[in-house]
Design a protein around this motif. Structure first.
Motif, short mmCIF file in Angstrom:
data_model
loop_
_atom_site.label_atom_id
_atom_site.label_comp_id
_atom_site.label_asym_id
_atom_site.label_seq_id
_atom_site.Cartn_x
_atom_site.Cartn_y
_atom_site.Cartn_z
N THR A 1 0.82 -1.21 0.00
CA THR A 1 0.00 0.00 0.00
C THR A 1 0.86 1.27 0.00
O THR A 1 0.32 2.38 0.06
CB THR A 1 -0.94 0.02 1.22
N GLY A 2 2.17 1.10 -0.06
CA GLY A 2 3.06 2.26 -0.14
C GLY A 2 3.24 3.00 1.17
O GLY A 2 3.76 4.11 1.21
N LYS A 3 2.79 2.36 2.29
CA LYS A 3 2.93 3.02 3.60
C LYS A 3 4.34 2.83 4.16
O LYS A 3 4.74 3.49 5.11
CB LYS A 3 1.91 2.45 4.59
N TYR A 4 5.03 1.84 3.63
CA TYR A 4 6.37 1.54 4.15
C TYR A 4 7.28 1.15 2.99
O TYR A 4 6.91 0.32 2.15
CB TYR A 4 6.29 0.40 5.17
N ASP A 5 8.47 1.75 2.95
CA ASP A 5 9.47 1.39 1.94
C ASP A 5 10.45 0.41 2.58
O ASP A 5 11.06 0.73 3.61
CB ASP A 5 10.23 2.63 1.47
N PRO A 6 10.63 -0.78 1.97
CA PRO A 6 11.52 -1.77 2.60
C PRO A 6 12.98 -1.35 2.55
O PRO A 6 13.37 -0.52 1.72
CB PRO A 6 11.29 -3.02 1.75
N SER A 7 13.76 -1.96 3.43
CA SER A 7 15.21 -1.72 3.42
C SER A 7 15.80 -2.39 2.17
O SER A 7 15.13 -3.21 1.53
CB SER A 7 15.83 -2.34 4.67
N LEU A 8 17.06 -2.07 1.85
CA LEU A 8 17.70 -2.70 0.69
C LEU A 8 17.77 -4.22 0.82
O LEU A 8 17.43 -4.92 -0.13
CB LEU A 8 19.11 -2.12 0.51
N PRO A 9 18.17 -4.78 2.00
CA PRO A 9 18.20 -6.24 2.10
C PRO A 9 16.84 -6.88 1.82
O PRO A 9 16.76 -7.90 1.13
CB PRO A 9 18.64 -6.50 3.55
N LEU A 10 15.75 -6.26 2.33
CA LEU A 10 14.42 -6.84 2.09
C LEU A 10 14.02 -6.66 0.62
O LEU A 10 13.42 -7.56 0.02
CB LEU A 10 13.38 -6.20 3.03
N ALA A 11 14.37 -5.53 0.03
CA ALA A 11 14.06 -5.30 -1.39
C ALA A 11 14.81 -6.33 -2.25
O ALA A 11 14.26 -6.87 -3.20
CB ALA A 11 14.46 -3.88 -1.78
N PHE A 12 16.06 -6.62 -1.89
CA PHE A 12 16.83 -7.64 -2.63
C PHE A 12 16.20 -9.02 -2.46
O PHE A 12 16.15 -9.80 -3.40
CB PHE A 12 18.29 -7.66 -2.17
N SER A 13 15.71 -9.32 -1.25
CA SER A 13 15.05 -10.61 -1.02
C SER A 13 13.82 -10.74 -1.90
O SER A 13 13.56 -11.80 -2.47
CB SER A 13 14.63 -10.75 0.45
N LEU A 14 13.05 -9.65 -2.00
CA LEU A 14 11.85 -9.65 -2.85
C LEU A 14 12.24 -9.86 -4.32
O LEU A 14 11.63 -10.66 -5.03
CB LEU A 14 11.10 -8.32 -2.71
N ALA A 15 13.28 -9.15 -4.74
CA ALA A 15 13.74 -9.25 -6.14
C ALA A 15 14.19 -10.67 -6.45
O ALA A 15 13.86 -11.23 -7.50
CB ALA A 15 14.87 -8.26 -6.36
N ARG A 16 14.90 -11.27 -5.51
CA ARG A 16 15.40 -12.64 -5.68
C ARG A 16 14.22 -13.62 -5.77
O ARG A 16 14.18 -14.49 -6.63
CB ARG A 16 16.30 -12.99 -4.50
N LEU A 17 13.25 -13.42 -4.89
CA LEU A 17 12.09 -14.32 -4.84
C LEU A 17 11.28 -14.26 -6.13
O LEU A 17 10.82 -15.28 -6.63
CB LEU A 17 11.21 -13.94 -3.63
N PHE A 18 11.12 -13.05 -6.68
CA PHE A 18 10.31 -12.90 -7.90
C PHE A 18 11.16 -12.99 -9.17
O PHE A 18 10.62 -12.91 -10.28
CB PHE A 18 9.55 -11.57 -7.87
N GLY A 19 12.48 -13.13 -9.01
CA GLY A 19 13.36 -13.26 -10.17
C GLY A 19 13.36 -12.03 -11.06
O GLY A 19 13.42 -12.14 -12.29
N ARG A 20 13.28 -10.87 -10.43
CA ARG A 20 13.27 -9.60 -11.19
C ARG A 20 14.23 -8.61 -10.55
O ARG A 20 14.48 -8.68 -9.35
CB ARG A 20 11.87 -8.97 -11.10
N PRO A 21 14.74 -7.66 -11.34
CA PRO A 21 15.58 -6.62 -10.72
C PRO A 21 14.73 -5.72 -9.82
O PRO A 21 13.53 -5.57 -10.06
CB PRO A 21 16.11 -5.81 -11.92
N ILE A 22 15.37 -5.14 -8.83
CA ILE A 22 14.64 -4.28 -7.87
C ILE A 22 13.88 -3.16 -8.60
O ILE A 22 12.73 -2.87 -8.27
CB ILE A 22 15.63 -3.67 -6.84
#
Lengths: 72, 135
Positions: A35-56
């Motif tokens: 919902t855009g209320k919180y911006d994740p940290s870089l480590p969490l953003a990288f984890s998301l990118a890795r999980l979805f197989g897409r660049p951040i």
């Protein structure tokens, strides 16, 4: 910051709880990011990118990037 | 520190929270019952009662600190925000009470109530913020 997390999650038919479980975070964290209320940290953003197989930058959109490009 | 998931952190908190609260309640109730056996409470008993009451509280404060260390970043942010606001409300209230005592508007205030007051302010802040990042 805008993101397409909800779309990526829906494509895989994952609930917020499913995604939270895979990342080891709370469901509330996923909801806040989507919902855009919180911006994740870089480590969490990288984890998301890795999980979805897409660049951040495919997942998260910088709302000011368009304005910078237009100015250039 | 080994990586702990949100669920593990929450479980580690809850596994200790309820036994510690049970110990605290037992100390308060047991202390009151035992106190009735003495005509005048001996000093050793009062020290023992203080320790038995305070140690579980310190335990709760420790597991709160550990939960904040171990939980996910969003929950940590929400918890710390609620704690900060709760602490500011408590410090503000304690200052008002302190000056009321100084100017002799009130007699005495039981200082041990400051901790429950903090927990209430912290809990209400979490509810009002409504982000659900609760333990």
């Amino acid at each position: 910051m805008e993101n397409i997390l909800r779309v990526l999650r829906a494509e895989r038919k994952w609930s917020q709880a499913d995604l939270a479980e895979q990342l080891g975070v709370s469901r509330q964290s996923i909801n806040a990011i989507e919902t855009g209320k919180y911006d994740p940290s870089l480590p969490l953003a990288f984890s998301l990118a890795r999980l979805f197989g897409r660049p951040i930058e495919d997942i998260f959109k910088d709302p000011e990037a368009g304005a910078v490009e237009a100015a250039e | 520190m080994a990586h702990v998931t949100f669920k593990q952190a929450k479980r580690r908190y809850q596994v200790w929270f309820w036994p510690l609260m049970a110990l605290y309640t037992a100390a308060i109730l047991g202390g009151t019952l035992i106190s009735k056996q003495f005509e005048t409470d001996p000093l050793w008993f009062l020290y023992l009662l203080t320790a038995a009451t305070v140690l579980p509280i310190f335990g709760v404060l420790f597991i709160m600190w550990r939960y904040i260390q171990e939980t996910d970043e969003f929950t940590r942010m929400m918890q710390l925000e609620a704690m900060s606001i709760g602490a500011l409300i408590t410090v503000g209230a304690a200052t008002v009470i302190g000056f009321m005592q100084l100017f002799e508007l009130i007699e005495t205030f039981p200082v041990f109530l400051i901790l429950p007051f903090f927990f209430v302010s912290y809990g209400v802040t979490k509810l009002v913020r409504g982000k659900g990042a609760c333990v």
